[in-house]
Design a protein around this motif. Sequence first.
Motif, PDB file in Angstrom:
ATOM      1  N   SER A 370      31.439  37.066  42.343  1.00 24.83           N
ATOM      2  CA  SER A 370      30.993  35.716  42.702  1.00 24.83           C
ATOM      3  C   SER A 370      32.038  34.617  42.588  1.00 24.83           C
ATOM      4  O   SER A 370      31.822  33.528  43.119  1.00 24.83           O
ATOM      5  N   HIS A 371      33.164  34.857  41.903  1.00 27.06           N
ATOM      6  CA  HIS A 371      34.037  33.723  41.598  1.00 27.06           C
ATOM      7  C   HIS A 371      35.518  33.937  41.912  1.00 27.06           C
ATOM      8  O   HIS A 371      36.191  32.984  42.309  1.00 27.06           O
ATOM      9  N   VAL A 372      36.067  35.108  41.693  1.00 31.86           N
ATOM     10  CA  VAL A 372      37.518  35.293  41.835  1.00 31.86           C
ATOM     11  C   VAL A 372      37.939  35.066  43.281  1.00 31.86           C
ATOM     12  O   VAL A 372      37.478  35.762  44.189  1.00 31.86           O
ATOM     13  N   LYS A 373      38.827  34.077  43.461  1.00 31.90           N
ATOM     14  CA  LYS A 373      39.325  33.738  44.794  1.00 31.90           C
ATOM     15  C   LYS A 373      40.784  34.133  44.977  1.00 31.90           C
ATOM     16  O   LYS A 373      41.228  34.393  46.098  1.00 31.90           O
ATOM     17  N   ARG A 374      41.527  34.154  43.871  1.00 34.11           N
ATOM     18  CA  ARG A 374      42.949  34.503  43.946  1.00 34.11           C
ATOM     19  C   ARG A 374      43.240  35.590  42.913  1.00 34.11           C
ATOM     20  O   ARG A 374      42.800  35.502  41.767  1.00 34.11           O
ATOM     21  N   MET A 375      44.011  36.589  43.356  1.00 36.49           N
ATOM     22  CA  MET A 375      44.350  37.665  42.443  1.00 36.49           C
ATOM     23  C   MET A 375      45.803  38.069  42.639  1.00 36.49           C
ATOM     24  O   MET A 375      46.313  38.112  43.766  1.00 36.49           O
ATOM     25  N   VAL A 376      46.454  38.337  41.501  1.00 40.00           N
ATOM     26  CA  VAL A 376      47.824  38.830  41.506  1.00 40.00           C
ATOM     27  C   VAL A 376      47.841  40.144  40.730  1.00 40.00           C
ATOM     28  O   VAL A 376      47.371  40.206  39.592  1.00 40.00           O
ATOM     29  N   ILE A 377      48.358  41.197  41.348  1.00 35.90           N
ATOM     30  CA  ILE A 377      48.526  42.481  40.675  1.00 35.90           C
ATOM     31  C   ILE A 377      50.025  42.721  40.542  1.00 35.90           C
ATOM     32  O   ILE A 377      50.715  42.922  41.537  1.00 35.90           O
ATOM     33  N   LEU A 390      41.937  49.096  43.549  1.00 36.61           N
ATOM     34  CA  LEU A 390      41.983  48.310  44.783  1.00 36.61           C
ATOM     35  C   LEU A 390      40.755  48.576  45.651  1.00 36.61           C
ATOM     36  O   LEU A 390      40.192  47.664  46.260  1.00 36.61           O
ATOM     37  N   LYS A 391      40.329  49.844  45.703  1.00 39.42           N
ATOM     38  CA  LYS A 391      39.137  50.168  46.490  1.00 39.42           C
ATOM     39  C   LYS A 391      37.908  49.474  45.901  1.00 39.42           C
ATOM     40  O   LYS A 391      37.048  48.990  46.636  1.00 39.42           O
ATOM     41  N   PHE A 392      37.847  49.429  44.565  1.00 41.74           N
ATOM     42  CA  PHE A 392      36.740  48.736  43.904  1.00 41.74           C
ATOM     43  C   PHE A 392      36.742  47.253  44.277  1.00 41.74           C
ATOM     44  O   PHE A 392      35.687  46.668  44.551  1.00 41.74           O
ATOM     45  N   LEU A 393      37.933  46.657  44.306  1.00 44.54           N
ATOM     46  CA  LEU A 393      38.028  45.250  44.711  1.00 44.54           C
ATOM     47  C   LEU A 393      37.530  45.058  46.131  1.00 44.54           C
ATOM     48  O   LEU A 393      36.823  44.083  46.436  1.00 44.54           O
ATOM     49  N   ALA A 394      37.911  45.986  47.018  1.00 43.34           N
ATOM     50  CA  ALA A 394      37.539  45.851  48.421  1.00 43.34           C
ATOM     51  C   ALA A 394      36.027  45.795  48.606  1.00 43.34           C
ATOM     52  O   ALA A 394      35.521  45.099  49.492  1.00 43.34           O
ATOM     53  N   MET A 395      35.307  46.488  47.755  1.00 47.60           N
ATOM     54  CA  MET A 395      33.861  46.543  47.893  1.00 47.60           C
ATOM     55  C   MET A 395      33.135  45.483  47.067  1.00 47.60           C
ATOM     56  O   MET A 395      31.957  45.205  47.314  1.00 47.60           O
ATOM     57  N   ASN A 396      33.822  44.873  46.111  1.00 44.72           N
ATOM     58  CA  ASN A 396      33.114  44.006  45.170  1.00 44.72           C
ATOM     59  C   ASN A 396      33.634  42.573  45.083  1.00 44.72           C
ATOM     60  O   ASN A 396      32.891  41.693  44.642  1.00 44.72           O
ATOM     61  N   ALA A 397      34.891  42.322  45.419  1.00 47.65           N
ATOM     62  CA  ALA A 397      35.445  40.970  45.285  1.00 47.65           C
ATOM     63  C   ALA A 397      35.072  40.148  46.512  1.00 47.65           C
ATOM     64  O   ALA A 397      35.890  39.906  47.405  1.00 47.65           O
ATOM     65  N   HIS A 398      33.832  39.684  46.561  1.00 48.86           N
ATOM     66  CA  HIS A 398      33.299  39.046  47.762  1.00 48.86           C
ATOM     67  C   HIS A 398      33.910  37.689  48.048  1.00 48.86           C
ATOM     68  O   HIS A 398      33.911  37.249  49.197  1.00 48.86           O
ATOM     69  N   GLU A 399      34.404  36.998  47.032  1.00 46.27           N
ATOM     70  CA  GLU A 399      34.950  35.657  47.233  1.00 46.27           C
ATOM     71  C   GLU A 399      36.470  35.637  47.309  1.00 46.27           C
ATOM     72  O   GLU A 399      37.074  34.567  47.389  1.00 46.27           O
ATOM     73  N   LEU A 400      37.098  36.796  47.267  1.00 47.22           N
ATOM     74  CA  LEU A 400      38.564  36.868  47.249  1.00 47.22           C
ATOM     75  C   LEU A 400      39.156  36.276  48.515  1.00 47.22           C
ATOM     76  O   LEU A 400      38.737  36.609  49.630  1.00 47.22           O
ATOM     77  N   ARG A 401      40.129  35.375  48.331  1.00 48.20           N
ATOM     78  CA  ARG A 401      40.789  34.729  49.468  1.00 48.20           C
ATOM     79  C   ARG A 401      42.273  35.057  49.561  1.00 48.20           C
ATOM     80  O   ARG A 401      42.881  34.896  50.605  1.00 48.20           O
ATOM     81  N   SER A 402      42.876  35.492  48.484  1.00 46.43           N
ATOM     82  CA  SER A 402      44.298  35.876  48.553  1.00 46.43           C
ATOM     83  C   SER A 402      44.582  36.937  47.506  1.00 46.43           C
ATOM     84  O   SER A 402      44.053  36.887  46.391  1.00 46.43           O
ATOM     85  N   LEU A 403      45.389  37.901  47.891  1.00 44.72           N
ATOM     86  CA  LEU A 403      45.797  38.984  47.002  1.00 44.72           C
ATOM     87  C   LEU A 403      47.302  39.144  47.107  1.00 44.72           C
ATOM     88  O   LEU A 403      47.841  39.325  48.196  1.00 44.72           O
ATOM     89  N   LEU A 404      47.979  39.036  45.966  1.00 46.59           N
ATOM     90  CA  LEU A 404      49.432  39.174  45.926  1.00 46.59           C
ATOM     91  C   LEU A 404      49.771  40.389  45.086  1.00 46.59           C
ATOM     92  O   LEU A 404      49.323  40.522  43.946  1.00 46.59           O
ATOM     93  N   VAL A 405      50.540  41.301  45.663  1.00 44.57           N
ATOM     94  CA  VAL A 405      50.935  42.531  44.976  1.00 44.57           C
ATOM     95  C   VAL A 405      52.427  42.469  44.686  1.00 44.57           C
ATOM     96  O   VAL A 405      53.231  42.210  45.581  1.00 44.57           O
TER      97      VAL A 405
END
Length: 462
Positions: A370-377, A390-405
């Motif tokens: 519900s909340h995480v919009k930005r994530m850095v791995i 990462l697969k878990f994020l793909a199915m569950n991080a509904h509010e994600l707007r940016s991912l930096l690896v």
Amino acid sequence: MGDGPFSTAGYGGEDRISALHEDLLGAILTRLPVRDAARTAILASRWRHLWRSTPLVLHDRDLPEAGRAAIAARVLADHPGPFRNICLAHCSFASLDLELVEWPRLIAAKGTQILALCNKRAKAPFVFWRLPTDILSGGGGSLQKLNLAFLMLPDDLPGVADGFPNLRELCLIRTATSDEDLEYLLAASPVLETLVFVCDLTPKCVHVCSKSLRCALVGLSRVEEFTVVDAPLLVRIIFFQPPYGGCGRVTVKIASAPNLRVLGYLEPRIHRLQIGDNFIKVRLPFNLLDTVASRSTMAPGVRILALKVNFGVLWEVKMLVSFLRCFPNVDTLHIQSVLHDPALAADSKPNLEHHARFWQDVSPVKCLRSHVKRMVIQKFRGDQHESEFLKFLAMNAHELRSLLVVRPEENFALVDMVNEMIDKSGSPWFRAWTSKVLVVSPEVWDASISMKLSDLTVDPFY
């Protein structure tokens, strides 16, 4: 004024610099190395009194190595004060004592605002130089920033120092400090905003009770317990590195910090998190003693969270989820993938089985959904365990707007691998928002976290 850099030949002999207002001239002097600032007295009659009337800035690194202590002592004696910024880190204190035995009293008596003392001569095994009582007994009232390194605080600190009514920043680097001394420093500093421990040998327990503190950093420390007892304005707690010397677990207890917004890096193999009276534990089936997320186990104010985890250790992965449940409103999440370190927790040994089943069965995590919009791995290596996350994020991080690896080394193949994984995620919204995944080298993270600690406008983990 001759043909040098201050030549007035092009202006008909007019000395335009000396015609500036004294406040501007003073500002110029404070930006010059102390030797050059003192020498301006010979430029013109207007300059003769300026150096002595301008608050002193003395960094002994600007002095020649030969005779450094003698020059520093002379400057301290000759300048009437006030002292704006004094940094003594390159000459031995024993040499200063020989040149001017009253130098600590002068620092206290002349209204020093910023003071940095480093016993650079300390070598392993460390012989710590005890801070002269004169520095704190008479100069605490004017201090705004105090940095101490490789030193020992005076015996009977409460009897020596009357208080620090203007101290805003306290930094202790390998400075021998008792639990009682630290508690007194916090209590005697009513406007203190920033507290830093780096490479400290003591104290073992840190109890933070401060009505003014906003930022705390603990780095490479042997602290065994860090407790926020009562800190109504505390915004940031940053653990800079694992415990110094590979010591055991560190209890992090958050009792009362209603304005806490930034926390990290928390590491399951190192930190035992306690919120209120509740320890955060792994949720295992049929174990009624394990902690279940509730109001009493949450810190809802945290917005930026940083975690380190070994994805190859199932226990750490489960603790990762337990930690995330404690911070339901995080919008920026940093996760650093770490390898097994035998010097740390013995129970954090990698296991061979993959964790796909765990990520399939785990119940929803509120902050991710519900909340995480930005994530850095960070330090992403692309192994199977990391990929399952990462697969878990793909199915569950509904509010994600940016991912930096961020990869740990030059490995441009990761770009294609990550993007291929995103394409196969089966989640259109995840593909839409993370199709711009950047895989960058770790050099982007070479900026020091400690430099960003007190700047509340920036994310200190970027």
